[in-house]
Design a protein around this motif. Sequence first.
Motif, short mmCIF file in Angstrom:
data_model
loop_
_atom_site.label_atom_id
_atom_site.label_comp_id
_atom_site.label_asym_id
_atom_site.label_seq_id
_atom_site.Cartn_x
_atom_site.Cartn_y
_atom_site.Cartn_z
N ILE A 121 0.86 -1.19 0.00
CA ILE A 121 0.00 0.00 0.00
C ILE A 121 0.89 1.24 0.00
O ILE A 121 1.61 1.50 0.97
N ARG A 122 0.86 2.00 -1.09
CA ARG A 122 1.70 3.18 -1.24
C ARG A 122 1.10 4.09 -2.32
O ARG A 122 0.39 3.62 -3.21
N GLU A 123 1.41 5.37 -2.21
CA GLU A 123 0.87 6.36 -3.14
C GLU A 123 1.82 6.57 -4.32
O GLU A 123 3.00 6.23 -4.26
N SER A 124 1.29 7.20 -5.37
CA SER A 124 2.12 7.59 -6.51
C SER A 124 3.04 8.73 -6.11
O SER A 124 2.68 9.57 -5.27
N PRO A 125 4.24 8.81 -6.71
CA PRO A 125 5.17 9.88 -6.34
C PRO A 125 4.60 11.28 -6.50
O PRO A 125 4.82 12.15 -5.65
N LEU A 126 3.86 11.54 -7.59
CA LEU A 126 3.31 12.87 -7.80
C LEU A 126 2.23 13.21 -6.78
O LEU A 126 2.08 14.38 -6.40
N THR A 127 1.49 12.21 -6.32
CA THR A 127 0.51 12.45 -5.26
C THR A 127 1.21 12.89 -3.99
O THR A 127 0.80 13.86 -3.33
N THR A 128 2.29 12.19 -3.64
CA THR A 128 3.05 12.55 -2.45
C THR A 128 3.68 13.94 -2.58
O THR A 128 3.63 14.75 -1.65
N LEU A 129 4.25 14.22 -3.76
CA LEU A 129 4.88 15.52 -3.97
C LEU A 129 3.85 16.65 -3.93
O LEU A 129 4.10 17.71 -3.36
#
Length: 468
Positions: free
Chosen positions: A33-41
Amino acid sequence: MGKNVVCKCYKKVKQNGKTTHEEEKKEYDEFAIRESPLTTLYDSSLHIRAIYHIFVVILLLLMCDNVIFDLIENGKINMGLSVVAAGFGDIRRAFKLWVYEFFVAMSLYPLLIVYSWIGGISRKYPVLRPMAVRVGIAAFVALELAVAAVPVFDLCRKHLPVGSAAIVTVEMFRFMMKLVAIASACAPRCLNGTTPLPTFKQYIYFMFAPTFLYRDQYPRTKKIRWGVVTFHLLEVAGVIFYNCFLWERFIIPYWSDYGKDKTVEAGVVVRGMFTCVMPGIISWLCGFYCAMHAWLNACSEMLKFGDRLFYEDWWTTSRFSLYYRRWNRVVHSWLRDHIYLPLVPYVGRPLAIFTVFFVSSLTHEVIIALCIGFFYPVLLMEFGVLSVILVPLTETAGRRFPNAFNLLLWLCFFIGNGMLASLYSMEYFARLNCPPSENDSFFIPKSWTCPEVILKPNWTFQNPLRIF
């Protein structure tokens, strides 16, 4: 379904002083379970949020350009809907072809049940095992051909608009890759009988899940956030309009008359290619964001699929090998597991890498050819030839000089996408505007002979350092 994190550790081992590649050297946490890099950024950085807002403002200005110009020029408001409607024309025929592809893909499940019964017989009579394997391979190849044959024949018989054709061809390859993944996972179960086949619910979930690696279970989120789904779907629609505006205002007008005259000056062609660099790279970046971020995140949210790491921070890399592993992890994982790793023990690492590049670039080229109605292997040359050369050239130097080679990477992106936008547009309008010829063919480029590219009359080379 509970959380299932599968780790594969690939290491180099040395035998008799030589390095063999039994496994890749990098660990992959395939599902978590992890988010996309652009979502986090976007959630954590005001700087990234500002860049996002800049792109939104550019879209709004393009829309204003369309509305105000057409209102003053023609007395009507043009929101760009005509371009979108033209691109996705005859959508009913495209939907029928998609339904055909879907039901052919679904037919693998009952075939697996039948093959499991055949596997049970081969366990009782081991002499029948080789025949059972051959029957399974033949049936699977026939099924893959069935998925592709009807859409390809139909598109070659009567061309669909670009958007509708893209839906049909991309979905065709998506189903074919899904079938390879599930057949690879389930065929040994049918023959060995140690692990039960997946349920039909698990099978159909995989067909729509944003991954090409089959697992019985994936990490799942607890609920669907419909606000997130709506936001990402609006982004998809916005990017479609964005690209339509870019092509309508900056690329198509420059090349739409190409082929109407018998000759064209070389300077006009060169200027057109450089003119297409900026809209070409923006169109490519928007396409990446639409497909790899907005669309896949929307699908994941609706399916409660927990792993949103569809890509990594490819924009910071200085090595082409890392870029190709990071920019599309969904396809890269499939290529790694179903082409690269099976080939490495038999042909070695260099040839296995070349095969992956060739298969991937050829697939992209076939999709483009079926969408635009002709085969013009520009992408095949850029992706399947030049990229193969750049991978080893940037491997060591990219580590030593990361800033310089990240600059080189982006320079290649800008030039490459400008070339793609220009050359495909030149070929498209040459076929549209040039007189018909008996040599016209799906495979032979027309823009090479019509129009004739000439130098400016009385052109001579002058010393650039000469002032007077």
